[in-house]
Design an enzyme around this catalytic site. Structure first.
Site, PDB file in Angstrom:
ATOM      1  N   SER A  59       0.869  -1.174   0.000  1.00  0.00           N
ATOM      2  CA  SER A  59       0.000   0.000   0.000  1.00  0.00           C
ATOM      3  C   SER A  59       0.894   1.208   0.000  1.00  0.00           C
ATOM      4  O   SER A  59       1.872   1.256   0.762  1.00  0.00           O
ATOM      5  CB  SER A  59      -0.841   0.070   1.276  1.00  0.00           C
ATOM      6  OG  SER A  59      -2.029  -0.624   1.140  1.00  0.00           O
ATOM      7  N   GLU A  66      -0.206  18.791  -5.725  1.00  0.00           N
ATOM      8  CA  GLU A  66      -1.437  18.844  -6.528  1.00  0.00           C
ATOM      9  C   GLU A  66      -2.472  17.817  -6.082  1.00  0.00           C
ATOM     10  O   GLU A  66      -3.491  17.662  -6.734  1.00  0.00           O
ATOM     11  CB  GLU A  66      -1.083  18.618  -8.000  1.00  0.00           C
ATOM     12  CG  GLU A  66      -0.134  19.656  -8.593  1.00  0.00           C
ATOM     13  CD  GLU A  66       1.360  19.368  -8.322  1.00  0.00           C
ATOM     14  OE1 GLU A  66       1.651  18.364  -7.658  1.00  0.00           O
ATOM     15  OE2 GLU A  66       2.198  20.147  -8.783  1.00  0.00           O
ATOM     16  N   SER A  67      -2.254  17.098  -5.014  1.00  0.00           N
ATOM     17  CA  SER A  67      -3.175  16.134  -4.383  1.00  0.00           C
ATOM     18  C   SER A  67      -2.469  14.817  -4.032  1.00  0.00           C
ATOM     19  O   SER A  67      -1.594  14.825  -3.200  1.00  0.00           O
ATOM     20  CB  SER A  67      -4.475  15.924  -5.155  1.00  0.00           C
ATOM     21  OG  SER A  67      -5.232  17.132  -5.171  1.00  0.00           O
ATOM     22  N   HIS A  72      -2.617   0.252  -4.247  1.00  0.00           N
ATOM     23  CA  HIS A  72      -2.759  -0.925  -3.392  1.00  0.00           C
ATOM     24  C   HIS A  72      -2.617  -2.144  -4.299  1.00  0.00           C
ATOM     25  O   HIS A  72      -3.266  -2.196  -5.357  1.00  0.00           O
ATOM     26  CB  HIS A  72      -4.117  -0.941  -2.686  1.00  0.00           C
ATOM     27  CG  HIS A  72      -4.340   0.261  -1.825  1.00  0.00           C
ATOM     28  ND1 HIS A  72      -3.674   0.455  -0.635  1.00  0.00           N
ATOM     29  CD2 HIS A  72      -5.110   1.356  -1.990  1.00  0.00           C
ATOM     30  CE1 HIS A  72      -4.047   1.610  -0.108  1.00  0.00           C
ATOM     31  NE2 HIS A  72      -4.911   2.189  -0.911  1.00  0.00           N
ATOM     32  N   CYS A  87      -5.411  18.346  -8.554  1.00  0.00           N
ATOM     33  CA  CYS A  87      -6.183  19.594  -8.627  1.00  0.00           C
ATOM     34  C   CYS A  87      -5.522  20.558  -9.605  1.00  0.00           C
ATOM     35  O   CYS A  87      -5.846  21.738  -9.644  1.00  0.00           O
ATOM     36  CB  CYS A  87      -6.337  20.211  -7.251  1.00  0.00           C
ATOM     37  SG  CYS A  87      -4.795  20.564  -6.454  1.00  0.00           S
TER      38      CYS A  87
END
Lengths: 119, 119
Positions: A59, A66-67, A72, A87
């Protein structure tokens, strides 16, 4: 494309089926691939967290200015779930996706693109 | 519900509109809320990464053994995007969502539930 400009972010959900288990169970390798994918997209990397499960699976999240990119893996099912959330319209998401497809070698891919924060 | 059992994970995408800007621009507060939400869901917290943007907004991820919780806030738009991704059916997601709704006080919520990894 007015819709694009009204949304605060774009979220691409990828599902990679049929990936080689040896590749996707290796936490270091998956981390390096996602760092490289973030770099290729021209994202600004803030921090990464990768976690290796016993005995299987990885994970990880790359937090970018930008986010985020998240991954996973389920080596026992040859499956990888990927989220690319941005974003910024400036990121080269397609290049990052092409790179991940090349490296993770899925036999089948499904892609869902969602606008986030449509005001 | 055979569909539930065929999927490796559940991904809940929440969009909170009309949240109080003072709450969602505070990185420490948002981090504490998400740690508490993870705790309430009975998730096992692996690591958290929270990032405060200048001058606005918070991005954060709580990596849990069962996958991840992610949040991005836009105080200038009173908007919060939340992702709750879990590969365990045992997590109390509804309780976590109720808690986040109570604390972030959105005026409108949209929710999308997706199965991830349908084999």
């Amino acid at each position: 494309m007015p819709k694009k400009h009204e949304a605060l972010g774009t979220h691409i959900l990828l599902e990679f089926h049929g990936c080689p288990p040896d590749v996707i169970r290796n936490s270091d390798r998956v981390e390096k691939l996602f760092l490289k994918a973030a770099e290729i997209s021209k994202a600004h990397i803030v921090k990464t967290v990768f976690h290796h499960f016993n005995p299987h699976g990885v994970s990880g999240v790359v937090v970018i200015s930008e986010s985020h990119f998240a991954v996973h893996t389920w080596p026992e099912h040859k499956f990888v779930a990927i989220d690319l959330f941005s974003c910024s319209e400036d990121l080269k998401m397609e290049k990052a996706i092409d790179f991940l497809k090349k490296e993770l070698a899925p036999k089948a891919v499904s892609t869902l693109r969602l606008d986030r924060g449509v005001l």
